[in-house]
Scaffold this active site. Structure first.
Site, mmCIF file in Angstrom:
data_model
loop_
_atom_site.group_PDB
_atom_site.id
_atom_site.type_symbol
_atom_site.label_atom_id
_atom_site.label_comp_id
_atom_site.label_asym_id
_atom_site.label_seq_id
_atom_site.Cartn_x
_atom_site.Cartn_y
_atom_site.Cartn_z
ATOM 1 N N TYR A 189 0.803 -1.225 0.000
ATOM 2 C CA TYR A 189 0.000 0.000 0.000
ATOM 3 C C TYR A 189 0.838 1.278 0.000
ATOM 4 O O TYR A 189 0.289 2.378 -0.084
ATOM 5 C CB TYR A 189 -0.914 0.028 1.229
ATOM 6 N N ASN A 234 -9.414 1.894 7.993
ATOM 7 C CA ASN A 234 -10.773 1.913 8.545
ATOM 8 C C ASN A 234 -10.836 1.707 10.055
ATOM 9 O O ASN A 234 -11.903 1.835 10.646
ATOM 10 C CB ASN A 234 -11.644 0.865 7.846
ATOM 11 N N ASN A 281 -13.256 6.910 5.626
ATOM 12 C CA ASN A 281 -13.431 5.901 6.673
ATOM 13 C C ASN A 281 -12.415 5.987 7.808
ATOM 14 O O ASN A 281 -12.728 5.651 8.948
ATOM 15 C CB ASN A 281 -13.449 4.502 6.066
ATOM 16 N N HIS A 327 -4.465 6.216 -1.017
ATOM 17 C CA HIS A 327 -4.986 6.185 0.355
ATOM 18 C C HIS A 327 -3.894 6.470 1.387
ATOM 19 O O HIS A 327 -4.189 6.746 2.547
ATOM 20 C CB HIS A 327 -5.606 4.814 0.624
ATOM 21 N N PHE A 342 -4.672 -0.402 9.718
ATOM 22 C CA PHE A 342 -5.360 -0.207 8.444
ATOM 23 C C PHE A 342 -6.315 0.969 8.600
ATOM 24 O O PHE A 342 -6.816 1.261 9.686
ATOM 25 C CB PHE A 342 -6.062 -1.468 7.924
#
EC number: 3.1.1.29
Length: 188
Positions: free
Chosen positions: A15, A68, A114, A20, A66
């Site tokens: 990631y 969220n 989120n 994000h 993560f």
């Protein structure tokens, strides 16, 4: 007064360069400019760096939960270090702004982000500062999930990097003068 700046993102190499992870990227650059290193704080599920700026304690935090679930890291750290949510700033990606555009806000809803939603839920307040770094909307036919978990194409890479630089400049200005409203006036 102690301040905390959190960068939101997802942990792991997979990631690292995704849209994000704009919050992580900006916080990494800020840490580099402040000459501090992150170390893992397992009880808080975070990477944390600390220093003093103008005589005030500063924590830089990258949740490892993560996106969220970011609030699960942030809320316990605020409580442990006795930091008021008004002294919390969260840097994150923003779908509703064009790539590289930086917007600062003092409070408000999650706007559908989120990670911010999780921080609001776990902290129990919307009254914390945000630095939103634009990633733009998905191109036709692409889902939001695929968009935020993809990297920037060549035409947007430099614009995104400029947004990261501007976000870091805003945070350095804020740390120098301690006034988020003044920082908003200068950088919005």
């Amino acid at each position: 007064m102690t301040k905390m700046i959190v960068g939101l993102g997802n942990p792991g190499d997979k990631y690292e360069k995704t849209k994000h992870n704009m919050g992580f990227m900006a916080l990494d650059l800020l840490a580099k400019e402040l000459n501090v290193d992150f170390k893992e704080e397992k009880p808080f599920m975070s990477l944390v760096a600390s220093t003093f700026v103008n005589g005030e304690k500063l924590f830089l935090v990258k949740p490892l939960t993560f996106m969220n679930e970011s609030g699960r890291s942030v809320a316990p750290l605020l409580k442990y270090y006795n930091i008021d949510e008004a002294d919390l700033t969260v840097m994150h990606d923003d779908l509703d702004s064009p790539v590289g555009r930086v917007r600062l806000r003092q409070k408000g809803s999650s706007g559908g982000q989120n990670g911010i939603k999780s921080v609001i839920t776990h902290v129990g307040s919307q009254t914390f500062n945000r630095v939103k770094i634009g990633i733009g909307r998905p191109k036709h036919g692409m889902t939001v999930g695929n968009h935020v978990l993809s990297g920037f194409d060549n035409e947007d890479k430099e614009i995104a990097q400029d947004g990261i630089f501007k976000a870091v400049d805003a945070m350095k200005f804020y740390l120098e003068n301690g006034d988020f409203q003044k920082t908003m006036n200068k950088f919005n």
